[in-house]
Structures are given as structure tokens and as C-alpha cells.
Design a protein around this motif. Structure first.
Motif, PDB file in Angstrom:
ATOM      1  N   SER A 127       0.723  -1.246   0.098  1.00  0.00           N
ATOM      2  CA  SER A 127      -0.049   0.005  -0.038  1.00  0.00           C
ATOM      3  C   SER A 127       0.904   1.171  -0.070  1.00  0.00           C
ATOM      4  O   SER A 127       0.333   2.420   0.103  1.00  0.00           O
ATOM      5  CB  SER A 127      -0.895  -0.003   1.172  1.00  0.00           C
ATOM      6  N   LEU A 128       2.248   1.181  -0.023  1.00  0.00           N
ATOM      7  CA  LEU A 128       3.027   2.315   0.320  1.00  0.00           C
ATOM      8  C   LEU A 128       3.011   3.129  -1.083  1.00  0.00           C
ATOM      9  O   LEU A 128       2.830   4.376  -1.147  1.00  0.00           O
ATOM     10  CB  LEU A 128       4.493   1.733   0.379  1.00  0.00           C
ATOM     11  N   ALA A 129       3.025   2.715  -2.406  1.00  0.00           N
ATOM     12  CA  ALA A 129       3.076   3.176  -3.668  1.00  0.00           C
ATOM     13  C   ALA A 129       1.840   4.074  -3.781  1.00  0.00           C
ATOM     14  O   ALA A 129       1.896   5.089  -4.297  1.00  0.00           O
ATOM     15  CB  ALA A 129       3.321   2.398  -4.500  1.00  0.00           C
ATOM     16  N   PRO A 130       0.551   3.289  -3.554  1.00  0.00           N
ATOM     17  CA  PRO A 130      -0.472   4.017  -3.691  1.00  0.00           C
ATOM     18  C   PRO A 130      -0.790   5.149  -2.897  1.00  0.00           C
ATOM     19  O   PRO A 130      -1.125   6.389  -2.955  1.00  0.00           O
ATOM     20  CB  PRO A 130      -1.676   2.803  -3.682  1.00  0.00           C
ATOM     21  N   ALA A 131      -0.046   4.972  -1.614  1.00  0.00           N
ATOM     22  CA  ALA A 131      -0.132   6.053  -0.526  1.00  0.00           C
ATOM     23  C   ALA A 131       0.525   7.240  -1.006  1.00  0.00           C
ATOM     24  O   ALA A 131       0.124   8.512  -1.131  1.00  0.00           O
ATOM     25  CB  ALA A 131       0.180   5.715   0.824  1.00  0.00           C
ATOM     26  N   MET A 132       1.621   7.116  -1.419  1.00  0.00           N
ATOM     27  CA  MET A 132       2.655   8.006  -1.833  1.00  0.00           C
ATOM     28  C   MET A 132       2.218   8.889  -3.098  1.00  0.00           C
ATOM     29  O   MET A 132       2.176  10.030  -3.211  1.00  0.00           O
ATOM     30  CB  MET A 132       4.082   7.409  -2.218  1.00  0.00           C
ATOM     31  N   THR A 133       1.390   8.056  -4.156  1.00  0.00           N
ATOM     32  CA  THR A 133       0.811   8.624  -5.240  1.00  0.00           C
ATOM     33  C   THR A 133      -0.236   9.358  -4.755  1.00  0.00           C
ATOM     34  O   THR A 133      -0.370  10.667  -5.468  1.00  0.00           O
ATOM     35  CB  THR A 133       0.210   7.376  -6.246  1.00  0.00           C
ATOM     36  N   ALA A 134      -0.935   9.010  -3.804  1.00  0.00           N
ATOM     37  CA  ALA A 134      -2.282   9.967  -3.404  1.00  0.00           C
ATOM     38  C   ALA A 134      -1.695  11.181  -2.959  1.00  0.00           C
ATOM     39  O   ALA A 134      -2.315  12.299  -2.915  1.00  0.00           O
ATOM     40  CB  ALA A 134      -3.095   9.071  -2.674  1.00  0.00           C
ATOM     41  N   LEU A 135      -0.677  10.965  -2.130  1.00  0.00           N
ATOM     42  CA  LEU A 135      -0.071  12.241  -1.535  1.00  0.00           C
ATOM     43  C   LEU A 135       0.704  13.211  -2.349  1.00  0.00           C
ATOM     44  O   LEU A 135       0.776  14.584  -2.307  1.00  0.00           O
ATOM     45  CB  LEU A 135       0.647  12.074  -0.150  1.00  0.00           C
ATOM     46  N   GLY A 136       1.319  12.479  -3.310  1.00  0.00           N
ATOM     47  CA  GLY A 136       2.029  13.124  -4.327  1.00  0.00           C
ATOM     48  C   GLY A 136       3.244  13.461  -4.028  1.00  0.00           C
ATOM     49  O   GLY A 136       3.937  14.648  -4.679  1.00  0.00           O
ATOM     50  N   VAL A 137       3.676  13.236  -2.659  1.00  0.00           N
ATOM     51  CA  VAL A 137       5.126  13.750  -2.395  1.00  0.00           C
ATOM     52  C   VAL A 137       6.071  12.774  -1.762  1.00  0.00           C
ATOM     53  O   VAL A 137       5.674  11.549  -1.451  1.00  0.00           O
ATOM     54  CB  VAL A 137       4.966  14.819  -1.149  1.00  0.00           C
ATOM     55  N   ALA A 138       7.181  13.005  -2.036  1.00  0.00           N
ATOM     56  CA  ALA A 138       8.468  12.133  -1.560  1.00  0.00           C
ATOM     57  C   ALA A 138       9.007  12.740  -0.546  1.00  0.00           C
ATOM     58  O   ALA A 138       8.799  13.985  -0.339  1.00  0.00           O
ATOM     59  CB  ALA A 138       9.531  11.920  -2.678  1.00  0.00           C
TER      60      ALA A 138
END
Length: 81
Positions: A52-63
Motif C-alpha cells: 500500500s506504500l506506492a498508492p499512498a505516496m501517489t495519493a499524497l504526491g510527495v516524496a
């Protein structure tokens, strides 16, 4: 360029403070503190330790830079001693 999740090579290493909950917490914390965030670009990569990390990062849009985890890491280390 910041990519969503970087796969670990097959080793005995274990991600530390690199899961969805940590990313979401640190993204909110860094935004509240005015710590610069990096906008994501590139193709998402599934983290083998947390799907679920990649979808969460994508949703937030930030690294996030690793340095934003310093307080959490120091707390973890203090608990181990």
C-alpha cells in the motif's frame, strides 16, 4: 526525479520507518513544519514490504527526504537501549 518507492535488492535488510503509516505521518508532519517536500514523478514501484506504500505516496504526491525520519529513528534507538 523522485520515483515512488525504490525496490530493495534481495538482502537480509529490513525497511525501517519506510511503510505507509510512516510516510503518511511524516508527510503531514513535514508539511506542518514547513519542511520542503519533493513532488513525485515517474512510474510507481511496488514496495515488496508494503504493497500500500506506492498508492499512498501517489495519493499524497510527495516524496520525503530520509532526514525527516530522524526524530522517529532516534526515539526507536532510545527504546532499544
Amino acid at each position: 526525479m523522485a520515483l515512488v518507492g525504490t525496490p530493495l535488492r534481495p538482502t537480509r535488510s529490513k525497511p525501517w520507518r519506510m511503510d505507509t503509516d510512516d510516510h503518511e505521518h511524516l508527510a503531514a508532519h513535514s508539511q506542518a513544519e514547513g519542511i520542503p517536500q519533493v513532488q513525485l514523478d515517474g512510474q510507481p514501484v511496488t514496495a515488496t514490504w508494503d504493497a500500500s506504500l506506492a498508492p499512498a505516496m501517489t495519493a499524497l504526491g510527495v516524496a520525503l527526504h530520509e532526514e525527516v525520519t530522524l526524530d522517529l529513528l532516534m526515539t526507536d534507538l532510545a527504546r532499544q537501549s
